[in-house]
Write an enzyme that holds these catalytic residues in place. Sequence first.
Site, PDB file in Angstrom:
ATOM      1  N   HIS A 108       1.016  -1.094   0.481  1.00 55.22           N
ATOM      2  CA  HIS A 108      -0.126   0.092  -0.134  1.00 55.22           C
ATOM      3  C   HIS A 108       1.321   1.401  -0.217  1.00 55.22           C
ATOM      4  O   HIS A 108       1.779   1.527   1.083  1.00 55.22           O
ATOM      5  CB  HIS A 108      -0.574  -0.059   0.886  1.00 55.22           C
ATOM      6  CG  HIS A 108      -1.387   0.957   1.390  1.00 55.22           C
ATOM      7  ND1 HIS A 108      -3.290   1.470   0.374  1.00 55.22           N
ATOM      8  CD2 HIS A 108      -1.799   2.320   1.911  1.00 55.22           C
ATOM      9  CE1 HIS A 108      -3.930   2.301   1.472  1.00 55.22           C
ATOM     10  NE2 HIS A 108      -3.108   3.186   1.592  1.00 55.22           N
ATOM     11  N   ASP A 144      -7.241  -2.668   3.752  1.00 55.29           N
ATOM     12  CA  ASP A 144      -5.947  -2.163   3.925  1.00 55.29           C
ATOM     13  C   ASP A 144      -5.697  -1.711   5.791  1.00 55.29           C
ATOM     14  O   ASP A 144      -4.762  -1.255   6.666  1.00 55.29           O
ATOM     15  CB  ASP A 144      -5.690  -0.490   3.733  1.00 55.29           C
ATOM     16  CG  ASP A 144      -6.049  -0.629   2.105  1.00 55.29           C
ATOM     17  OD1 ASP A 144      -5.572  -0.802   1.617  1.00 55.29           O
ATOM     18  OD2 ASP A 144      -6.084   0.599   1.929  1.00 55.29           O
TER      19      ASP A 144
END
Length: 199
Positions: A108, A144
């Site tokens: 990410h 996430d």
Amino acid sequence: MNIAVLCSGNGTNLQAIIDAAASGALACRIVLVMSDRRDARALDRARLAGIETVALDPKTYAGREAFDRAVVAELTKRRVDLVLLAGYMRILTPYFVGAYRGRIMNIHPALLPAFKGAHAVRDALRAGARQTGATVHFVTEELDGGPIVLQEAVAVRPDDTEETLLARVHEVEHRIYPAAVRLFAEGRLKVMAGKVIIA
Ligand code: GRF
């Protein structure tokens, strides 16, 4: 160890993993690159490296879980031990996460838990953050949100644009993703109480 990489786009992170594996630094084999987009540049990178590719079109499945069942079937057929998401623009269903629990990683472009979501670099710039970075984490049902494996900061410069900042974030990504895969392959990652312990 057999690795599969799932990509939707350019695949520069895939390339970093391919290069690290080719240099002998990873002790694992990339057995499959999958995409939800037939036109993903990542598929060309895989083919060039002689890696098998599969592209499945989500529109031809009854729903998200039906699609993920087809993806997981491809993975299990090839005895995949570790699944890497690298610019894969789909949220995994609980079915997928459950089938490969603790064996899916994602990269990410921010220092999680800051700037979750699909526009992390833009969001960091807009927020006026002095620092952002990149994170490798295990994938859970929470977007996430899984246990953090590695992360590294990138300083934001006053004159940064999304493009210049993203370029420096990518440099970090291309270093820490192969490093995280290597730690996994060496059996050095343990998750305890939602945190990753590196042996
Ligand atoms: C990376 O910035 C990654 O952090 C995010 O998607 C981007 C993929 O880039 N999840 P690439 O396709 O690997 O070049």
